[in-house]
Write a protein that holds these residues in place. Sequence first.
Motif, PDB file in Angstrom:
ATOM      1  N   PRO A   3     -25.507  28.763  80.965  1.00 38.54           N
ATOM      2  CA  PRO A   3     -24.858  27.440  81.023  1.00 38.54           C
ATOM      3  C   PRO A   3     -23.805  27.355  82.112  1.00 38.54           C
ATOM      4  N   SER A   4     -23.641  26.155  82.645  1.00 36.06           N
ATOM      5  CA  SER A   4     -22.499  25.900  83.528  1.00 36.06           C
ATOM      6  C   SER A   4     -21.297  25.593  82.644  1.00 36.06           C
ATOM      7  N   ALA A  64     -23.355  28.049  73.356  1.00 36.61           N
ATOM      8  CA  ALA A  64     -24.498  28.277  74.238  1.00 36.61           C
ATOM      9  C   ALA A  64     -25.771  28.571  73.445  1.00 36.61           C
ATOM     10  N   TYR A  82     -21.325  19.467  83.575  1.00 37.22           N
ATOM     11  CA  TYR A  82     -21.230  20.807  82.969  1.00 37.22           C
ATOM     12  C   TYR A  82     -21.889  20.832  81.591  1.00 37.22           C
ATOM     13  N   ASP A  83     -22.462  21.978  81.249  1.00 35.34           N
ATOM     14  CA  ASP A  83     -23.098  22.156  79.936  1.00 35.34           C
ATOM     15  C   ASP A  83     -22.070  22.408  78.838  1.00 35.34           C
ATOM     16  N   ILE A  84     -21.021  23.148  79.163  1.00 35.43           N
ATOM     17  CA  ILE A  84     -20.006  23.549  78.197  1.00 35.43           C
ATOM     18  C   ILE A  84     -18.630  23.386  78.828  1.00 35.43           C
ATOM     19  N   ASN A 128     -20.025  21.558  73.557  1.00 35.81           N
ATOM     20  CA  ASN A 128     -21.264  21.388  74.320  1.00 35.81           C
ATOM     21  C   ASN A 128     -21.286  20.044  75.058  1.00 35.81           C
ATOM     22  N   ARG A 129     -22.427  19.780  75.678  1.00 42.11           N
ATOM     23  CA  ARG A 129     -22.562  18.592  76.520  1.00 42.11           C
ATOM     24  C   ARG A 129     -22.361  17.298  75.720  1.00 42.11           C
ATOM     25  N   LEU A 162     -28.854  27.689  75.563  1.00 48.66           N
ATOM     26  CA  LEU A 162     -28.606  27.735  76.999  1.00 48.66           C
ATOM     27  C   LEU A 162     -28.468  29.186  77.427  1.00 48.66           C
TER      28      LEU A 162
END
Length: 243
Positions: A9-10, A116, A91-93, A170-171, A6
């Motif tokens: 990342p969000s 990430a 959110y990604d993280i 992570n996601r 990523l």
Amino acid sequence: MKHTQLSDPSVLIIVPAYNEEEAISGTIMKLTQFKKQMPNLDICVINDGSKDNTAEIVRGFPEVILLDLPNNLGIGGAVQTGYKYADQAGYDIAVQFDADGQHNVDDLHTIIGPVAAGECDMCIGSRFVEKTEYSGSPFRRAGIFYFERLIHLLSGQKVTDPTSGFRAVNRDVIELFSINYPSDYPEPEVIIYLRRKKKRIEERTVLMHSRQGGESSITPFKSVYYMAKVTLSIVMQRLVGGA
């Protein structure tokens, strides 16, 4: 298996808080300063039924998301509330960050980076991968060593700081934790849980400060209860699901 990297990342910072009026303002100010380095980052404080002015202080920071729980759920319930929000908001993280000022904002890059980059599913900020200034009580150090050995014995996973609450995930792990997260003293138990789910766990060296206000919820009596309860939960995780 190829793991996704990523580039931007969000990120959601999850800050569980119970009666943290002495420290929460300083913690939020440091996090908002860090946000300037990572604009795609949001801060979410979960007020876990505090009886002091924690919620009122957080409301003074309009850029911070406040999830105000009407009753005290305990650390596990408060953190899971943050993960549920992170999951629903996409959110990604997500990062767990203590409200009491013990975690160092400068180390956020240290634990977010490997997640990430797709190097691991969860990165734990550790006081013991390398020697740091941390000097906990002998009893606390003994407890950390005990859980380190127990987790390694049951799962084969080497984690030097299994009680650290400074973690980035992570996601995939956000989704898992939004559904299933231990209610009490969850840090060691979720390591076994993630091993069952074949998730990759790594550690990075971080600095941790002494508590900047308030009092720890873990008394000497609770420490004994904590070790017994978590040991039982960890063993059950291993027996029920396998590593």
